[in-house]
Design an enzyme around this catalytic site. Structure first.
Site, short mmCIF file in Angstrom:
data_model
loop_
_atom_site.label_atom_id
_atom_site.label_comp_id
_atom_site.label_asym_id
_atom_site.label_seq_id
_atom_site.Cartn_x
_atom_site.Cartn_y
_atom_site.Cartn_z
N ASP A 46 0.44 -1.03 -0.14
CA ASP A 46 -0.15 0.03 0.23
C ASP A 46 0.82 1.25 0.02
O ASP A 46 1.84 1.59 0.44
CB ASP A 46 -0.91 -0.08 1.55
CG ASP A 46 -2.15 1.05 0.85
OD1 ASP A 46 -2.58 1.70 0.10
OD2 ASP A 46 -1.45 2.20 2.11
N TYR A 51 2.54 10.49 0.38
CA TYR A 51 3.79 9.81 1.38
C TYR A 51 4.96 10.38 0.66
O TYR A 51 5.41 9.67 -0.76
CB TYR A 51 3.87 8.51 0.91
CG TYR A 51 2.74 7.89 1.79
CD1 TYR A 51 1.71 8.60 3.05
CD2 TYR A 51 3.02 6.48 2.39
CE1 TYR A 51 0.35 8.26 4.16
CE2 TYR A 51 1.12 5.88 2.61
CZ TYR A 51 0.65 6.75 3.19
OH TYR A 51 -0.62 6.34 3.65
N LYS A 77 -3.27 5.47 -3.38
CA LYS A 77 -4.46 6.96 -2.83
C LYS A 77 -5.46 7.92 -3.96
O LYS A 77 -4.39 8.51 -4.17
CB LYS A 77 -4.69 7.48 -1.52
CG LYS A 77 -4.23 5.86 -0.02
CD LYS A 77 -4.02 5.92 1.24
CE LYS A 77 -3.66 4.89 1.98
NZ LYS A 77 -2.49 4.49 1.89
#
Length: 334
Positions: A46, A51, A77
């Site tokens: 994931d 990030y 995401k």
């Protein structure tokens, strides 16, 4: 098919640390950590644009490019679009300020509209060097990032990202979608919507050995009743349960440190590792499909794998209950 059926096992790898979370990680160390996860049998990875402003996705894509795409499950995401422009001032990330200060300096736009969702997916595919995503989570539509404005962002996602991801799932472009959040409230609200049918929630830090009361009271049973399963992110509560100093992405408070010390003392008395207790506790709830601890060093992966199979005596859990360190409502590992 449930979310659990779409995941290749109970242990995944959360790659926020690869975005230089809290520290600058050397490139070879990042690549070696992903390789260690693969060699240990981990097949669910994931990530997110957030990030390190795309750094985690770039590193993960490079590391996974040597493997057959059909052999692993990949999630990322939507909600942040990464720009080529460079940020010229310190970012305001709400409670998370400073978490990715060592990441790429690219500007990010918070946008949960339909168009931004599609753009975000296309950009992620490029950074990840892949032709498809398996799961897409809608990232951080909650109070910890947006304060009193969080419902505005939630409603933008409801009319934008929710619909786009539902269509992509129906078309077979992705296998599943849901929310990726650090708070229970947006998950509750999503379950109440008749037009939304998510497959699951990636809930970070809210169903852990250290912090689980609110999720038990308000989410877990309701999610289970609607066949919406939970992937537990941050099972070590930002690292404090794995020997780190952070809780909720910040330096842990004295109260949290005292609670962890109590847990650690009981664990030592029974010869149990806190990591094993943390992972096995989260997985014991029937609503939980998987846990995805993060790691930035290869050696941490072996610890996570070993923690899943460690034998923990029932008396240990009873001692935690008697010390009022875990809820009476929490299902315990068998």
């Amino acid at each position: 098919m449930s979310l659990k059926d779409k995941l290749p096992g109970q242990l995944g790898f959360g790659t926020a640390p690869l975005g230089n979370m809290f520290r600058a990680i050397p490139e070879d160390e990042a690549q070696a950590t992903v390789e260690a996860a693969w060699n240990a049998g981990v097949r669910y990875f994931d990530t997110a644009p957030f990030y390190g402003s795309g750094l985690s996705e770039i590193r993960l894509g490079h590391a996974l490019s040597q493997y057959n795409r059909d052999d692993f499950v990949l999630s990322t995401k939507v909600g942040r679009v990464i720009l080529d422009e460079i940020e010229d001032s310190a970012r305001d990330l709400g409670e998370k300020s400073g978490v990715f200060e060592h990441g790429r300096p690219n500007k990010m736009l918070n946008d949960y509209s339909a168009d931004a969702t599609l753009r975000s997916i296309e950009d992620s595919l490029t950074r990840l060097n892949t032709d498809r995503l398996d799961i897409v989570w809608i990232h951080d539509i909650a109070q910890d990032f947006y304060g009193d404005q969080w419902l505005e962002y939630f409603n933008q996602a409801r009319t934008g990202a929710f619909k786009v991801l539902t269509r992509l799932r129906e078309e077979g472009v992705i296998k599943a979608w849901g929310l990726g959040v650090n708070r229970v409230e947006p998950c509750e609200l999503t379950l109440d919507l008749t037009e939304a049918q998510p497959d699951g929630f990636l809930l970070a830090g809210r169903y852990t050995l250290l912090d689980h009361d609110r999720a038990l009271q308000r989410l877990m049973d309701a999610a289970l009743a609607q066949n919406v399963e939970i992937v537990v992110g941050g099972p070590y509560s930002s690292g404090i349960l794995a020997g780190g100093a952070h809780f909720e992405y910040q330096q842990a408070s004295p109260a949290i440190i005292r609670k962890v010390e109590q847990i650690r003392a009981i664990a030592q008395a029974f010869g149990v590792s806190v990591k094993a207790a943390a992972l096995q506790f989260s997985l014991a709830h029937p609503a939980v499909a998987a846990v995805i601890p993060g790691a930035s060093r290869p050696g941490r992966i072996a610890e996570d794998v070993a923690a899943l199979s460690e034998t923990i005596p029932a008396a240990f859990w009873q001692a935690l209950r008697e010390a009022r360190l875990i809820s009476d409502r929490a299902p315990l590992p068998l």
